[in-house]
Design a protein around this motif. Structure first.
Motif, PDB file in Angstrom:
ATOM      1  N   LYS A  99       1.456   7.093   9.999  1.00 50.38           N
ATOM      2  CA  LYS A  99       1.670   7.934   8.817  1.00 50.38           C
ATOM      3  C   LYS A  99       0.355   8.418   8.232  1.00 50.38           C
ATOM      4  O   LYS A  99       0.214   9.580   7.840  1.00 50.38           O
ATOM      5  N   PHE A 100      -0.629   7.529   8.194  1.00 50.96           N
ATOM      6  CA  PHE A 100      -1.899   7.900   7.562  1.00 50.96           C
ATOM      7  C   PHE A 100      -2.911   8.486   8.555  1.00 50.96           C
ATOM      8  O   PHE A 100      -3.986   8.925   8.141  1.00 50.96           O
TER       9      PHE A 100
ATOM     10  N   GLY B  76       2.850   7.600  -6.882  1.00 49.03           N
ATOM     11  CA  GLY B  76       2.400   8.885  -7.417  1.00 49.03           C
ATOM     12  C   GLY B  76       3.549   9.711  -7.957  1.00 49.03           C
ATOM     13  O   GLY B  76       3.380  10.484  -8.906  1.00 49.03           O
TER      14      GLY B  76
ATOM     15  N   GLU C 144      11.849   5.554  -0.901  1.00 45.41           N
ATOM     16  CA  GLU C 144      11.097   6.219  -1.977  1.00 45.41           C
ATOM     17  C   GLU C 144      11.950   6.573  -3.199  1.00 45.41           C
ATOM     18  O   GLU C 144      11.495   7.295  -4.091  1.00 45.41           O
TER      19      GLU C 144
ATOM     20  N   ILE D 171       0.844  -1.205   0.000  1.00 43.50           N
ATOM     21  CA  ILE D 171       0.000   0.000   0.000  1.00 43.50           C
ATOM     22  C   ILE D 171       0.876   1.251   0.000  1.00 43.50           C
ATOM     23  O   ILE D 171       0.610   2.228  -0.711  1.00 43.50           O
ATOM     24  N   LEU D 172       1.943   1.207   0.791  1.00 42.99           N
ATOM     25  CA  LEU D 172       2.876   2.332   0.858  1.00 42.99           C
ATOM     26  C   LEU D 172       3.525   2.580  -0.497  1.00 42.99           C
ATOM     27  O   LEU D 172       3.670   3.728  -0.934  1.00 42.99           O
ATOM     28  N   GLN D 173       3.909   1.508  -1.189  1.00 43.49           N
ATOM     29  CA  GLN D 173       4.521   1.660  -2.511  1.00 43.49           C
ATOM     30  C   GLN D 173       3.509   2.221  -3.515  1.00 43.49           C
ATOM     31  O   GLN D 173       3.875   3.012  -4.397  1.00 43.49           O
ATOM     32  N   TYR D 174       2.262   1.819  -3.386  1.00 42.99           N
ATOM     33  CA  TYR D 174       1.212   2.385  -4.240  1.00 42.99           C
ATOM     34  C   TYR D 174       1.089   3.890  -3.996  1.00 42.99           C
ATOM     35  O   TYR D 174       0.930   4.681  -4.939  1.00 42.99           O
ATOM     36  N   TYR D 175       1.199   4.275  -2.731  1.00 39.05           N
ATOM     37  CA  TYR D 175       1.147   5.691  -2.364  1.00 39.05           C
ATOM     38  C   TYR D 175       2.356   6.441  -2.944  1.00 39.05           C
ATOM     39  O   TYR D 175       2.223   7.527  -3.502  1.00 39.05           O
ATOM     40  N   PHE D 176       3.550   5.828  -2.839  1.00 37.72           N
ATOM     41  CA  PHE D 176       4.767   6.444  -3.375  1.00 37.72           C
ATOM     42  C   PHE D 176       4.758   6.498  -4.902  1.00 37.72           C
ATOM     43  O   PHE D 176       5.444   7.327  -5.507  1.00 37.72           O
TER      44      PHE D 176
END
Length: 421
Positions: free
Chosen positions: A418-419, A31, A136, A24-29
Motif C-alpha cells: 500500500k505504501f 486523517g 475505514e 500505523i494504518l489507523q493513524y493514516y485513516f
C-alpha cells in the motif's frame, strides 16, 4: 517441544508486528476524522441535524437513520459541532463493536489456540482489530460503522442460539437488528443472506421459536422507531440515496449510465457521474431508452449485466483475501482440510458461514450493478473472521500456528504494498 516453543515465539513477534502495522494504518485513516472538510455522504446528515433546534422524539422519528441521528444530536449538545459529533458517534460505536467481539469470544470460551494465554488474546484482538479497521468506516460521520456495531452482535447472538444451543434474549436481538436496519437499510440484504444460508443448511431452524420471536421484535422496534412516518404517511423512513423526481432521472439511471460508460471505456472506473450528467446525456441522446430495473437490464442488456457481475465477483474475491487474509481460503477449503474427521454437523456450520458470506456478495452485486462497494460487506466479513478463528481448532497446533503466521505475514505484505504505490 523445542520446535513448538520457537514457533510460538515467532507467532507472538508476527502478531505484534501485524498489530503495529494496523496501528500505523489507523493513524493514516485518522486523517478522515480530523479533516475539516465534509465527506460528501456526511452533508445530508449535517443539514438535518443543524435544522433541529429543540429536542423532540416525534421529529427524530421522521429523520433518516433515526438512531444515529438521535445520538449525534445528543453529542452535538455537548460539543456544538455537528461534524465532530457524527464522527465521534461512529468511532465510539466501532470501538464498542471491537470490544464485543473480543469479550464475547473470551467469555463464551470459544476455541483457544494454545496454552499460551498471551498468544490467545493477542491473536484474537489483532485479527478483529485488523478486519474491523481495514474498512475505514470508523472515522467518518456516516452510519455505516454504527449500523455494524448493532447488527454484527445480533447475528452472532442469533447464530449461537440457533446452532449452538445458547439462550440469548430474542428481544435483545430484535432490538439490535432494528437499530442496525433503521440506521442503514443495507442491513436487510445481510439479513436475507443470513436467512438464505440458514434455510439451505438448517431449514428447520427457520421456523424455530427463537427466530420467529426475533422477527416479531425486529418489526415491533422498527415500527416504534418509525412511529411518525407510519402515522403520517403509512411508511417507514429508510436512509436510501435518491434523486428528486422533478430532475427527470433517478439514482438507478445514474448507476446504469456509469456502468455503461465504464464498460465502453468512455470514462475511467474511478470517475463518477452526477444527475446533471445523466440529464445532459438524455438531451443529447433522446432515442436512448433507459432500463426500469435490474431485470430489464438482464433481459435487454444481458452482456453488460454479466460483464458487471464478473467484474464485481473478481473484485470481491480479491477484497476477501485482502480483508480476511488466509482465513478466507482456510474456511473455503475446510472440507478438504478436515476430510479425515468427517464431523458432518461442524462442516455444515462452517459452510453455513461461507454461504452467508457469498450470498451477501451475490445480493450486493446484483443490487448495486455499477460496482460492489466492499464496505457494505463489513458485517459478513467480521462474522466470517469470528467463526474462522474458532473453526481453526480442526488443525493440529503446529498447523494452526502456521495459519496465523501466514495471516500476519500476508497482512504485513499488503501494508508494505500500500505504501510502496
Amino acid at each position: 517441544n523445542l520446535f513448538f516453543k520457537w514457533n510460538t515465539k515467532i507467532s507472538v513477534l508476527m502478531a505484534l508486528l501485524f498489530l503495529l502495522v494496523n496501528c500505523i494504518l489507523q493513524y493514516y485513516f485518522f486523517g478522515a476524522f480530523t479533516n475539516p472538510a465534509s465527506n460528501p455522504d456526511e452533508n445530508s446528515y449535517i443539514y438535518f441535524l443543524e435544522a433541529i433546534h429543540e429536542f423532540n422524539l416525534y421529529n427524530f422519528s421522521g429523520l433518516n437513520s433515526q438512531p444515529f441521528s438521535f445520538l449525534c444530536y445528543l453529542f452535538n449538545q455537548l460539543f456544538d459541532n455537528v461534524k465532530l459529533s457524527m464522527r465521534l458517534v461512529n468511532l465510539i460505536a466501532s470501538i464498542v463493536c471491537l470490544g464485543f467481539l473480543c469479550f464475547y469470544y473470551k467469555k463464551n470460551k470459544f476455541f483457544d489456540f494454545s496454552n499460551n494465554k498471551l498468544l490467545n488474546k493477542l491473536i484474537t484482538f489483532t485479527i478483529f482489530f485488523a478486519v474491523l479497521g481495514i474498512f475505514e468506516q470508523q472515522f467518518t460521520g456516516i452510519p455505516d460503522g454504527f449500523s455494524v456495531a448493532f447488527g454484527l452482535p445480533g447475528f452472532i447472538l442469533l447464530t449461537e442460539n440457533s446452532l449452538n444451543g445458547k439462550k440469548h434474549n430474542a428481544l435483545l436481538i430484535g432490538f439490535l437488528f432494528a437499530i442496525s436496519f433503521t440506521s442503514r437499510p443495507t442491513f436487510i440484504i445481510v439479513l436475507l443472506s443470513f436467512l438464505g444460508a440458514l434455510t439451505l443448511f438448517f431449514p428447520k431452524k427457520i421456523f424455530s421459536k427463537c427466530l420467529i420471536l426475533v422477527g416479531v421484535y425486529f418489526v415491533l422496534f422498527t415500527a416504534i422507531i418509525n412511529f411518525k412516518p407510519l402515522i403520517s404517511k403509512g411508511e417507514i423512513n429508510l436512509d436510501v440515496k435518491e434523486i428528486p423526481s422533478e430532475y427527470g432521472t433517478s439514482w438507478f439511471e445514474m448507476n446504469y449510465l456509469m456502468a455503461k460508460k465504464w464498460d465502453a471505456a468512455e470514462i475511467p472506473n474511478t470517475q463518477w457521474l452526477s444527475h446533471i450528467d445523466v440529464i445532459n446525456y438524455k438531451k443529447e441522446n433522446p432515442s436512448v431508452v433507459f432500463p426500469k430495473n435490474h431485470l430489464d437490464i438482464l433481459l435487454n442488456d444481458t452482456g453488460l449485466y454479466f460483464r458487471q457481475m464478473i467484474r464485481m465477483t473478481a473484485l470481491a474475491m480479491y477484497s476477501s483475501f485482502r480483508y480476511l487474509y488466509f482465513l478466507f481460503p482456510f474456511l473455503l477449503f475446510y472440507y478438504f482440510i478436515n476430510y479425515k474427521k468427517k464431523d458432518a454437523l461442524e462442516t455444515k456450520k462452517v459452510y453455513f458461514v461461507v454461504c452467508f458470506y457469498f450470498f451477501a456478495i451475490v445480493l450486493f452485486s446484483a443490487t448495486a450493478f455499477k460496482m460492489l462497494e466492499f464496505r457494505w460487506m463489513q458485517i459478513p466479513t467480521l462474522f466470517f473472521a469470528f467463526y474462522a478463528i474458532h473453526f481453526s481448532k480442526v488443525l493440529s497446533i503446529n498447523k494452526r500456528i502456521l495459519l496465523y503466521n501466514l495471516v500476519f505475514l500476508t497482512g504485513i505484505g499488503f501494508f508494505i504494498l500500500k505504501f510502496l504505490k
